[in-house]
Design an enzyme around this catalytic site. Structure first.
Site, PDB file in Angstrom:
ATOM      1  N   GLU A 103       6.572  39.640  -6.829  1.00 17.65           N
ATOM      2  CA  GLU A 103       5.270  39.436  -7.460  1.00 17.65           C
ATOM      3  C   GLU A 103       4.687  40.790  -7.872  1.00 17.65           C
ATOM      4  O   GLU A 103       4.655  41.725  -7.072  1.00 17.65           O
ATOM      5  CB  GLU A 103       4.337  38.740  -6.470  1.00 17.65           C
ATOM      6  CG  GLU A 103       2.946  38.459  -6.989  1.00 17.65           C
ATOM      7  CD  GLU A 103       2.069  37.841  -5.915  1.00 17.65           C
ATOM      8  OE1 GLU A 103       2.112  36.608  -5.764  1.00 17.65           O
ATOM      9  OE2 GLU A 103       1.368  38.593  -5.217  1.00 17.65           O
ATOM     10  N   LYS A 135       5.790  38.537  -2.005  1.00 17.56           N
ATOM     11  CA  LYS A 135       4.420  38.533  -2.497  1.00 17.56           C
ATOM     12  C   LYS A 135       3.685  39.789  -2.026  1.00 17.56           C
ATOM     13  O   LYS A 135       4.263  40.639  -1.347  1.00 17.56           O
ATOM     14  CB  LYS A 135       3.720  37.255  -2.035  1.00 17.56           C
ATOM     15  CG  LYS A 135       4.389  35.985  -2.594  1.00 17.56           C
ATOM     16  CD  LYS A 135       3.788  34.727  -2.032  1.00 17.56           C
ATOM     17  CE  LYS A 135       2.399  34.465  -2.567  1.00 17.56           C
ATOM     18  NZ  LYS A 135       2.395  34.180  -4.018  1.00 17.56           N
ATOM     19  N   LYS A 170       2.840  24.411  -3.340  1.00 18.04           N
ATOM     20  CA  LYS A 170       1.525  23.839  -3.046  1.00 18.04           C
ATOM     21  C   LYS A 170       1.584  22.316  -3.151  1.00 18.04           C
ATOM     22  O   LYS A 170       0.985  21.695  -4.026  1.00 18.04           O
ATOM     23  CB  LYS A 170       0.476  24.420  -3.986  1.00 18.04           C
ATOM     24  CG  LYS A 170       0.282  25.928  -3.789  1.00 18.04           C
ATOM     25  CD  LYS A 170      -0.683  26.514  -4.793  1.00 18.04           C
ATOM     26  CE  LYS A 170      -0.828  28.018  -4.590  1.00 18.04           C
ATOM     27  NZ  LYS A 170      -1.711  28.645  -5.592  1.00 18.04           N
ATOM     28  N   ASP A 187       1.536  38.209 -12.015  1.00 18.24           N
ATOM     29  CA  ASP A 187       0.513  37.428 -11.328  1.00 18.24           C
ATOM     30  C   ASP A 187      -0.878  37.724 -11.880  1.00 18.24           C
ATOM     31  O   ASP A 187      -1.304  38.881 -11.946  1.00 18.24           O
ATOM     32  CB  ASP A 187       0.557  37.735  -9.825  1.00 18.24           C
ATOM     33  CG  ASP A 187      -0.321  36.795  -9.020  1.00 18.24           C
ATOM     34  OD1 ASP A 187      -0.349  35.596  -9.332  1.00 18.24           O
ATOM     35  OD2 ASP A 187      -0.975  37.264  -8.072  1.00 18.24           O
ATOM     36  N   ARG A 214       0.818  -1.214   0.000  1.00 15.30           N
ATOM     37  CA  ARG A 214       0.000   0.000   0.000  1.00 15.30           C
ATOM     38  C   ARG A 214       0.857   1.273   0.000  1.00 15.30           C
ATOM     39  O   ARG A 214       0.556   2.227  -0.726  1.00 15.30           O
ATOM     40  CB  ARG A 214      -0.932   0.011   1.211  1.00 15.30           C
ATOM     41  CG  ARG A 214      -1.967   1.099   1.200  1.00 15.30           C
ATOM     42  CD  ARG A 214      -3.035   0.824   0.143  1.00 15.30           C
ATOM     43  NE  ARG A 214      -2.769   1.463  -1.141  1.00 15.30           N
ATOM     44  CZ  ARG A 214      -3.237   1.016  -2.291  1.00 15.30           C
ATOM     45  NH1 ARG A 214      -3.965  -0.068  -2.365  1.00 15.30           N
ATOM     46  NH2 ARG A 214      -2.971   1.654  -3.406  1.00 15.30           N
TER      47      ARG A 214
END
Length: 281
Positions: free
Chosen positions: A194, A164, A132, A215, A97
């Protein structure tokens, strides 16, 4: 992929799944009972993670003969044999598994990356990942992107500066943020900024950014914003880009497109493990 990281991660995954022991397999088979198995592709995609099964088997006790038929980055089709193995049955079943969970996930990421590269169809723009990723699986996820023909963005908060919108807002502006970072970090660390508007792009250029991200901009906007950036500054596109619209960014002039969906919206590639020939004497 770093073998030390892989080894540590797999040990943790096996501990989570097996705990003290495998009640099912240990109740039926002795430690000397041997068996054979085969890994088979159940659908077409890009293989990733062929080093995982032998590593799992090694941790579970060894006495294994593993033979890979395919390698990472290969295209596999439904029915293809990926690898064969001979080992104690307990080892085969207890590790099944964890092996499949990992291989299916990262093969899915490699496949998604491969599709993105093909859909974009622009060798001047590199497809890259983001942060992410699933907690605990970043090293696997990022390796999978490479196997699919993509490239890695920074690995974490520690190996590159990315300013950012909130960094910029709290700092009082792009110029202030870049200047503060430059005063504290060495020349080996790159700074990415950004941006969303032409004025921000111009400010980032003047501030001395190494990388400028556009962005949530349209392909038409990107083509205009790129003209504001000198050739020595790397450019990146990000935001609202999917496999359905990525081809619209072909010829946009940017250097990279980062896609969070490569790793945060994974569809596992179907791979199976089947016994072969029953128990060996």
């Amino acid at each position: 992929m770093n073998s030390i990281l892989m080894n540590q991660a797999i040990q943790a995954f096996l501990l989570e799944d097996i705990g003290q022991h495998d009640l099912s397999s240990d109740s039926i088979f002795s430690s000397e009972t041997m068996g054979e198995g085969v890994f088979i592709a159940k659908e077409t995609g890009i293989l990733c993670g062929i080093a995982i099964p032998p590593k799992v088997y090694e941790i579970l006790g060894g006495n294994v003969h593993f033979e890979a038929v395919k390698k990472d980055g290969d295209t596999i089709k439904k029915g293809d044999i990926i690898a064969t193995v001979s080992a104690p049955v307990r080892t085969l079943l207890s590790g099944e598994r964890v092996i499949l969970n990992l291989m299916q996930r990262i093969s899915g990421i490699a496949t998604q990356t491969h599709i993105a590269v093909k859909q974009l169809d622009d060798s001047t723009i590199r497809i890259c990942d983001t942060r992410k990723t699933a907690p605990g699986l970043r090293a696997f996820d990022k390796y999978a992107v490479q196997s699919g023909g993509g490239f890695n963005h920074r690995n974490g908060l520690y190996d590159g500066v990315m300013l950012k919108d909130n960094h910029i807002a709290f700092s009082g502006g792009i110029t202030e943020a870049v200047s503060t970072v430059r005063e504290k970090l060495g020349h080996m660390v790159k700074i990415e900024v950004e941006t969303e508007t032409a004025s921000q792009v111009k400010e980032a250029v003047q501030a001395g950014a190494d990388i400028i991200m556009f962005d949530n901009r349209t392909p038409e906007e990107i083509k205009q914003l790129v003209k504001l950036v000198p050739d020595h500054i790397t450019t990146e596109i990000s935001g609202n880009i999917t496999l359905d619209n990525i081809n619209h960014y072909k010829g946009s002039g940017a250097n990279y497109i980062s896609l969070g969906s490569l790793t945060h919206s994974v569809r596992a590639l179907d791979i199976s493990f089947n016994s072969k020939g029953g128990i060996k004497a």
